[in-house]
Design an enzyme around this catalytic site. Structure first.
Site, PDB file in Angstrom:
ATOM      1  N   LYS A  69      -0.312   4.335   9.605  1.00 24.78           N
ATOM      2  CA  LYS A  69       1.079   3.995   9.257  1.00 24.78           C
ATOM      3  C   LYS A  69       1.345   4.462   7.838  1.00 24.78           C
ATOM      4  CE  LYS A  69       5.058   2.057   9.970  1.00 24.78           C
ATOM      5  NZ  LYS A  69       5.655   3.323   9.452  1.00 24.78           N
ATOM      6  N   LYS A  93      -2.878  -1.543   1.797  1.00 26.90           N
ATOM      7  CA  LYS A  93      -1.608  -2.287   1.819  1.00 26.90           C
ATOM      8  C   LYS A  93      -1.415  -2.961   3.184  1.00 26.90           C
ATOM      9  CE  LYS A  93       1.694   0.180  -0.012  1.00 26.90           C
ATOM     10  NZ  LYS A  93       2.858   1.088  -0.194  1.00 26.90           N
ATOM     11  N   LYS A 105      -0.322   8.881   5.581  1.00 18.87           N
ATOM     12  CA  LYS A 105       0.771   9.371   4.739  1.00 18.87           C
ATOM     13  C   LYS A 105       1.006  10.830   5.053  1.00 18.87           C
ATOM     14  CE  LYS A 105       3.272   7.652   1.321  1.00 18.87           C
ATOM     15  NZ  LYS A 105       3.505   6.231   0.998  1.00 18.87           N
ATOM     16  N   THR A 189      11.742  -2.945   0.577  1.00 12.98           N
ATOM     17  CA  THR A 189      10.770  -2.834  -0.520  1.00 12.98           C
ATOM     18  C   THR A 189      11.262  -3.645  -1.717  1.00 12.98           C
ATOM     19  OG1 THR A 189      10.252  -0.640   0.298  1.00 12.98           O
ATOM     20  CG2 THR A 189       9.395  -1.190  -1.873  1.00 12.98           C
ATOM     21  N   ASN A 220      16.612   4.255  -4.689  1.00 14.39           N
ATOM     22  CA  ASN A 220      16.962   3.217  -3.725  1.00 14.39           C
ATOM     23  C   ASN A 220      16.255   1.888  -4.047  1.00 14.39           C
ATOM     24  OD1 ASN A 220      17.567   1.830  -1.325  1.00 14.39           O
ATOM     25  ND2 ASN A 220      15.930   2.836  -0.193  1.00 14.39           N
ATOM     26  N   SER A 357       8.881  -2.139   8.287  1.00 18.81           N
ATOM     27  CA  SER A 357       8.591  -1.054   9.235  1.00 18.81           C
ATOM     28  C   SER A 357       7.840  -1.612  10.450  1.00 18.81           C
ATOM     29  CB  SER A 357       7.712   0.022   8.579  1.00 18.81           C
ATOM     30  OG  SER A 357       8.494   0.922   7.857  1.00 18.81           O
TER      31      SER A 357
HETATM   32  N1  GLU Z   1       6.554   4.729   2.057  1.00 25.10           N
HETATM   33  C1  GLU Z   1       6.492   3.303   2.016  1.00 25.10           C
HETATM   34  C2  GLU Z   1       5.222   2.842   1.334  1.00 25.10           C
HETATM   35  O1  GLU Z   1       4.633   3.556   0.549  1.00 25.10           O
HETATM   36  C3  GLU Z   1       6.709   2.683   3.377  1.00 25.10           C
HETATM   37  C4  GLU Z   1       5.732   3.065   4.415  1.00 25.10           C
HETATM   38  C5  GLU Z   1       6.095   2.572   5.811  1.00 25.10           C
HETATM   39  O2  GLU Z   1       7.102   1.910   5.960  1.00 25.10           O
HETATM   40  O3  GLU Z   1       5.326   2.884   6.721  1.00 25.10           O
HETATM   41  O4  GLU Z   1       4.787   1.733   1.497  1.00 25.10           O
END
Ligand code: GLU
Length: 430
Positions: A69, A93, A105, A189, A220, A357
């Site tokens: 993810k 995370k 990623k 976030t 954002n 998400s």
């Molecule tokens: N890009 C965001 C992060 O670094 C969200 C990642 C997601 O929602 O999967 O946490």
């Protein structure tokens, strides 16, 4: 792994936490390396008819606790090393937030501001065509990151569905609501970080009215968080974007700055060519100056590696909440700690995005959609629970919140890895 790499720096945090956890050597060894990385060349037909090739990446760091993810970043500095370290952070995370995911990623090396909207759409679709065999609702799920947004996620989901010949909303999160996106994802976030800040600052008797805040990064996430903080009485005295920043010790009028920023896309331009200049006296400052301001709370919400050995000893804030991923290098961490500055780590502070998400993916799979109240309530609960658990671990072992967050995540990751079988398991006689 080159020692100067971002990933090597990221994994130093892992080594510190390993002293406090009881996980197998197998798990430790596996966590040092990304499970799989792909590099693709994406051909793009530009609007002028010429062809340009772009470099794209997708990294699945680990998928022991569930499918990969993580977001997709569009930025000129995107490299395989950066994407691998961002995927590493996603792994920790997701484990920290107890989401049933591994970490991943992606990214494309490009200057998004140099492409037209049509070019960006073709490139986003090209990226999905190139990595389609590597992703999937139960394999690896995409999301927005720096310079990608709901519109881009919509194109990506649509392209994947075309390739699969079935509608597959669960392969991408952060989509437009009309394409299966979740209520509350766009602000998640910021709302998550706000919740972490409100859970932790009272532990230091730091009330909003007595707290000054500087926010680096007015995109954002940073802008919305600045607004949430100012609404409950925090004094936001400085904000900056890639062009530079503004500082007003008496506090800034965040809602009007957000409005102008949205229309002009640059803080300096909006601030000085519009009536906002007349609303409040302010000083124009650089991004570096913002980091060194004497404020209570500093919020880096832009790129990684902003606080390094070069400037760590100049930081005057009491508390730093990392809203960006990796804004402080590991060697800067110890300098800040010596100065008594409390750092609250990215993998906790910015975890609200991936948490919603997850809610979006659950909604896509069940076909039942939640109200924004339900989303925000569940987000706040999960953020509070994991923040409190991390705080207790920090107290129990007398370690920093960063080390506590890694201990907490490692315990979950180690348990899942060991459940698949360790050397001891295979050596046992039963
Ligand atoms: N890009 C965001 C992060 O670094 C969200 C990642 C997601 O929602 O999967 O946490």
């Amino acid at each position: 792994m080159a020692d100067s790499s971002l990933l090597a720096d990221a994994s130093i945090r892992l080594e510190t936490a390993l002293k406090y956890v009881n996980i197998s050597e197998d798990a430790i060894e596996r966590l040092q390396y990304p499970k799989a990385s792909v590099t693709v060349s994406i051909p793009l037909r530009l609007d002028d008819g010429s062809l340009k090739i772009f470099r794209g990446y997708r990294v699945r760091y680990d998928d022991t606790r569930g499918p990969g993810k993580g977001g997709v970043r569009y930025h000129p500095n995107v490299s395989l090393d950066e994407v691998e370290s961002l995927a590493f952070w996603m792994t920790f995370k997701c484990a920290l937030m107890n989401l049933p995911y591994g970490g991943a990623k992606g990214g494309i090396t490009l200057n998004p501001k140099a492409l037209s909207k049509h070019e960006l759409e073709r490139l986003s679709r090209g990226y999905i065509s190139a990595i389609a065999d590597f992703i999937g609702t139960d394999v690896d799920i995409l999301a927005p990151d720096m310079y990608t947004n709901a519109t881009v996620m919509g194109w990506m989901m649509d392209q994947y569905s075309i390739i699969q010949r079935r509608i597959t909303p669960g392969v991408v999160t952060g989509k437009p609501i009309s394409m299966g996106g979740s209520q509350g994802r766009e602000t998640a976030t910021s709302v998550g970080a706000f919740q972490v800040i409100n859970t932790l600052l009272p532990k230091f008797d730091q009330s909003p009215e007595r707290t000054t805040v500087a926010v680096q990064g007015f995109g954002n996430v940073g802008a919305m968080l600045a607004q949430l903080l100012s609404q409950v009485g925090y004094r936001v005295v400085a904000v900056s974007d890639s062009q530079g920043g503004i500082y007003a010790p008496q506090g800034l009028d965040i809602p009007s700055i957000r409005r102008y920023k949205m229309s002009s896309r640059s803080l300096q331009a909006v601030y000085c060519e519009s009536s906002v200049c007349n609303i409040v006296e302010h000083e124009v400052i650089s991004n570096a100056e913002l980091l060194n301001l004497k404020v209570d709370v500093l919020i880096p919400a832009a790129l990684e590696k902003q606080i390094t050995v070069e400037n760590a000893d100049q930081i005057q804030a009491k508390y730093i909440f990392e809203v960006a991923n990796g804004p402080i290098t590991s060697d800067a961490d110890s300098i800040l700690e010596k100065q008594g500055i409390r750092v609250f780590p990215d993998i906790l502070v910015n975890a609200g995005g991936v948490t919603v998400s997850y809610f979006e993916w659950v909604q896509n799979r069940s076909g039942l959609y939640w109200t924004s109240e339900e989303v925000n309530q569940s987000l706040k609960e999960r953020m509070t629970v994991e923040t409190e658990k991390t705080w207790s671990i920090a107290q129990e072992f007398g370690v920093s919140m960063r080390t506590a967050a890694y201990i907490h995540a490692l315990n979950r990751l180690g348990e899942a890895m060991d459940a698949k079988g360790t050397r001891d398991y295979f050596q046992s006689s039963q």
